[in-house]
Scaffold this motif. Structure first.
Motif, PDB file in Angstrom:
ATOM      1  N   MET A   1       0.857  -1.182   0.000  1.00  0.00           N
ATOM      2  CA  MET A   1       0.000   0.000   0.000  1.00  0.00           C
ATOM      3  C   MET A   1       0.892   1.230   0.000  1.00  0.00           C
ATOM      4  SD  MET A   1      -2.927   0.728   2.747  1.00  0.00           S
ATOM      5  CE  MET A   1      -4.129   1.940   2.477  1.00  0.00           C
ATOM      6  N   GLY A   2       0.673   2.128  -0.930  1.00  0.00           N
ATOM      7  CA  GLY A   2       1.514   3.307  -1.053  1.00  0.00           C
ATOM      8  C   GLY A   2       1.045   4.434  -0.159  1.00  0.00           C
ATOM      9  N   VAL A   3       1.953   5.364   0.087  1.00  0.00           N
ATOM     10  CA  VAL A   3       1.650   6.523   0.917  1.00  0.00           C
ATOM     11  C   VAL A   3       1.029   7.592   0.030  1.00  0.00           C
ATOM     12  CG1 VAL A   3       2.651   8.307   2.379  1.00  0.00           C
ATOM     13  CG2 VAL A   3       3.584   5.998   2.435  1.00  0.00           C
ATOM     14  N   PRO A   4      -0.161   8.128   0.418  1.00  0.00           N
ATOM     15  CA  PRO A   4      -0.766   9.201  -0.370  1.00  0.00           C
ATOM     16  C   PRO A   4       0.168  10.414  -0.395  1.00  0.00           C
ATOM     17  CG  PRO A   4      -2.332   8.361   1.247  1.00  0.00           C
ATOM     18  CD  PRO A   4      -1.016   7.722   1.532  1.00  0.00           C
ATOM     19  N   PRO A   5       0.136  11.204  -1.479  1.00  0.00           N
ATOM     20  CA  PRO A   5       1.088  12.311  -1.611  1.00  0.00           C
ATOM     21  C   PRO A   5       0.939  13.401  -0.547  1.00  0.00           C
ATOM     22  CG  PRO A   5      -0.479  12.292  -3.442  1.00  0.00           C
ATOM     23  CD  PRO A   5      -0.717  11.059  -2.638  1.00  0.00           C
ATOM     24  N   PHE A   6      -0.260  13.721  -0.109  1.00  0.00           N
ATOM     25  CA  PHE A   6      -0.448  14.782   0.877  1.00  0.00           C
ATOM     26  C   PHE A   6      -1.133  14.213   2.117  1.00  0.00           C
ATOM     27  CE2 PHE A   6      -0.380  16.932  -3.230  1.00  0.00           C
ATOM     28  CZ  PHE A   6       0.690  17.795  -3.025  1.00  0.00           C
ATOM     29  N   GLU A   7      -0.500  13.289   2.741  1.00  0.00           N
ATOM     30  CA  GLU A   7      -1.070  12.627   3.908  1.00  0.00           C
ATOM     31  C   GLU A   7      -0.823  13.476   5.150  1.00  0.00           C
ATOM     32  OE1 GLU A   7      -1.014   8.119   5.395  1.00  0.00           O
ATOM     33  OE2 GLU A   7       0.954   9.050   5.355  1.00  0.00           O
ATOM     34  N   TRP A   9      -1.256  14.208   9.455  1.00  0.00           N
ATOM     35  CA  TRP A   9      -0.863  13.430  10.629  1.00  0.00           C
ATOM     36  C   TRP A   9      -1.936  12.401  11.001  1.00  0.00           C
ATOM     37  CZ3 TRP A   9      -2.775  12.801  15.601  1.00  0.00           C
ATOM     38  CH2 TRP A   9      -1.929  12.167  16.498  1.00  0.00           C
ATOM     39  N   VAL A  10      -3.201  12.812  10.973  1.00  0.00           N
ATOM     40  CA  VAL A  10      -4.298  11.917  11.335  1.00  0.00           C
ATOM     41  C   VAL A  10      -4.387  10.758  10.344  1.00  0.00           C
ATOM     42  CG1 VAL A  10      -6.801  11.737  11.600  1.00  0.00           C
ATOM     43  CG2 VAL A  10      -5.603  13.720  12.504  1.00  0.00           C
ATOM     44  N   GLU A  11      -4.336  11.072   9.064  1.00  0.00           N
ATOM     45  CA  GLU A  11      -4.411  10.013   8.052  1.00  0.00           C
ATOM     46  C   GLU A  11      -3.251   9.043   8.192  1.00  0.00           C
ATOM     47  OE1 GLU A  11      -4.761  13.259   7.307  1.00  0.00           O
ATOM     48  OE2 GLU A  11      -6.852  13.368   6.652  1.00  0.00           O
ATOM     49  N   ARG A  12      -2.045   9.557   8.526  1.00  0.00           N
ATOM     50  CA  ARG A  12      -0.878   8.680   8.699  1.00  0.00           C
ATOM     51  C   ARG A  12      -1.087   7.757   9.893  1.00  0.00           C
ATOM     52  NH1 ARG A  12       4.051   9.463  11.557  1.00  0.00           N
ATOM     53  NH2 ARG A  12       3.386  11.593  11.942  1.00  0.00           N
ATOM     54  N   GLN A  13      -1.631   8.280  10.997  1.00  0.00           N
ATOM     55  CA  GLN A  13      -1.881   7.446  12.177  1.00  0.00           C
ATOM     56  C   GLN A  13      -2.877   6.333  11.854  1.00  0.00           C
ATOM     57  OE1 GLN A  13      -0.322   7.745  15.160  1.00  0.00           O
ATOM     58  NE2 GLN A  13       0.915   9.338  14.195  1.00  0.00           N
ATOM     59  N   ILE A  14      -3.943   6.678  11.117  1.00  0.00           N
ATOM     60  CA  ILE A  14      -4.947   5.670  10.746  1.00  0.00           C
ATOM     61  C   ILE A  14      -4.325   4.632   9.825  1.00  0.00           C
ATOM     62  CG2 ILE A  14      -7.109   5.301   9.485  1.00  0.00           C
ATOM     63  CD1 ILE A  14      -8.003   8.069  10.526  1.00  0.00           C
ATOM     64  N   ARG A  15      -3.532   5.062   8.820  1.00  0.00           N
ATOM     65  CA  ARG A  15      -2.906   4.124   7.887  1.00  0.00           C
ATOM     66  C   ARG A  15      -1.960   3.181   8.613  1.00  0.00           C
ATOM     67  NH1 ARG A  15       1.822   4.194   5.878  1.00  0.00           N
ATOM     68  NH2 ARG A  15       2.195   6.393   6.302  1.00  0.00           N
ATOM     69  N   GLU A  16      -1.132   3.712   9.535  1.00  0.00           N
ATOM     70  CA  GLU A  16      -0.183   2.866  10.258  1.00  0.00           C
ATOM     71  C   GLU A  16      -0.903   1.885  11.170  1.00  0.00           C
ATOM     72  OE1 GLU A  16       2.450   5.591  12.189  1.00  0.00           O
ATOM     73  OE2 GLU A  16       3.492   6.116  10.327  1.00  0.00           O
ATOM     74  N   ALA A  17      -1.989   2.333  11.830  1.00  0.00           N
ATOM     75  CA  ALA A  17      -2.751   1.429  12.693  1.00  0.00           C
ATOM     76  C   ALA A  17      -3.410   0.330  11.873  1.00  0.00           C
ATOM     77  CB  ALA A  17      -3.803   2.209  13.476  1.00  0.00           C
ATOM     78  N   THR A  18      -3.906   0.674  10.675  1.00  0.00           N
ATOM     79  CA  THR A  18      -4.499  -0.328   9.791  1.00  0.00           C
ATOM     80  C   THR A  18      -3.447  -1.336   9.355  1.00  0.00           C
ATOM     81  OG1 THR A  18      -6.087   1.306   9.015  1.00  0.00           O
ATOM     82  CG2 THR A  18      -5.833  -0.659   7.678  1.00  0.00           C
ATOM     83  N   GLU A  19      -2.240  -0.862   9.012  1.00  0.00           N
ATOM     84  CA  GLU A  19      -1.161  -1.762   8.598  1.00  0.00           C
ATOM     85  C   GLU A  19      -0.732  -2.681   9.737  1.00  0.00           C
ATOM     86  OE1 GLU A  19       1.834   0.899   7.146  1.00  0.00           O
ATOM     87  OE2 GLU A  19       0.736   1.325   5.284  1.00  0.00           O
ATOM     88  N   ARG A  20      -0.796  -2.202  10.985  1.00  0.00           N
ATOM     89  CA  ARG A  20      -0.445  -3.039  12.130  1.00  0.00           C
ATOM     90  C   ARG A  20      -1.565  -4.011  12.483  1.00  0.00           C
ATOM     91  NH1 ARG A  20       1.330   2.039  14.105  1.00  0.00           N
ATOM     92  NH2 ARG A  20      -0.540   2.193  15.373  1.00  0.00           N
ATOM     93  N   GLY A  21      -2.770  -3.809  11.916  1.00  0.00           N
ATOM     94  CA  GLY A  21      -3.897  -4.699  12.178  1.00  0.00           C
ATOM     95  C   GLY A  21      -4.665  -4.348  13.436  1.00  0.00           C
ATOM     96  N   GLU A  22      -4.551  -3.117  13.903  1.00  0.00           N
ATOM     97  CA  GLU A  22      -5.232  -2.738  15.142  1.00  0.00           C
ATOM     98  C   GLU A  22      -6.735  -2.593  14.975  1.00  0.00           C
ATOM     99  OE1 GLU A  22      -3.412   0.597  17.073  1.00  0.00           O
ATOM    100  OE2 GLU A  22      -1.410  -0.273  16.879  1.00  0.00           O
ATOM    101  N   PHE A  23      -7.212  -2.516  13.732  1.00  0.00           N
ATOM    102  CA  PHE A  23      -8.649  -2.418  13.500  1.00  0.00           C
ATOM    103  C   PHE A  23      -9.265  -3.769  13.181  1.00  0.00           C
ATOM    104  CE2 PHE A  23      -7.368   2.000  12.104  1.00  0.00           C
ATOM    105  CZ  PHE A  23      -7.770   2.592  13.284  1.00  0.00           C
ATOM    106  N   ASP A  24      -8.478  -4.829  13.171  1.00  0.00           N
ATOM    107  CA  ASP A  24      -9.003  -6.178  12.919  1.00  0.00           C
ATOM    108  C   ASP A  24      -9.719  -6.670  14.171  1.00  0.00           C
ATOM    109  OD1 ASP A  24      -7.722  -5.897  10.538  1.00  0.00           O
ATOM    110  OD2 ASP A  24      -6.033  -7.213  11.042  1.00  0.00           O
TER     111      ASP A  24
END
Length: 159
Positions: A1-7, A9-24
């Motif tokens: 999954m790529g990083v959006p160009p204008f991400e 702080w909030v979007e980055r926190q959500i993306r990293e938590a999703t990648e770690r599986g914290e929303f599973d």
């Protein structure tokens, strides 16, 4: 999954938590949200008030709360035992009504007003209500009906 160009702080926190599986495995995952299908725009407020055990009358403007309180007289005073307490409650109500009338208002329309109560008239109504509650009719047996059975403990004690 790529990083959006204008991400941000909030979007980055959500993306990293999703990648770690914290929303599973969250409770309710995959199920529709409750209340969304309702056409009532305040469904979430009403649901929260029900969950928290709040009364909707607490959200009324003060003048409407005073009107509701006045509409309950004299029945709401029936449990008061002393006339002095009833008079004090009614004087306090009238004081709160006058305080509400003195509050500054804004806007082109006149605000609603709560009426004051006549203390003497309400005390008289309170007295009548207390007298009606004090008179409890005794049940009268119909003629020819069998006598009511004696309780077992009365039979045991011979009373």
């Amino acid at each position: 999954m790529g990083v959006p160009p204008f991400e941000g702080w909030v979007e980055r926190q959500i993306r990293e938590a999703t990648e770690r599986g914290e929303f599973d495995d969250l409770p309710g995952a995959g199920r529709p949200l409750r209340g969304i299908e309702s056409s009532d725009p305040d469904w979430w407020v009403k649901g929260m008030m029900a969950r928290e055990g709040l009364d909707s009358s607490d959200a009324l403007p003060p003048v409407l709360q005073l009107r509701r309180e006045a509409a309950g007289y004299p029945q709401s005073l029936a449990d008061e035992r002393h006339e002095a307490d009833v008079r004090e409650l009614l004087r306090d109500f009238n004081r709160r009504v006058l305080d509400e009338r003195r509050r500054p208002t804004f806007g082109p329309t006149a605000p609603p007003l709560a009426p004051t109560v006549d203390v003497e008239q309400m005390v008289a109504a309170w007295r009548r209500l207390r007298e009606e509650r004090a008179v409890v009719p005794t049940p009268v047996e119909a003629p020819g009906s069998p006598p009511s059975p004696r309780r077992w403990w009365r039979r045991l004690l011979g009373r």
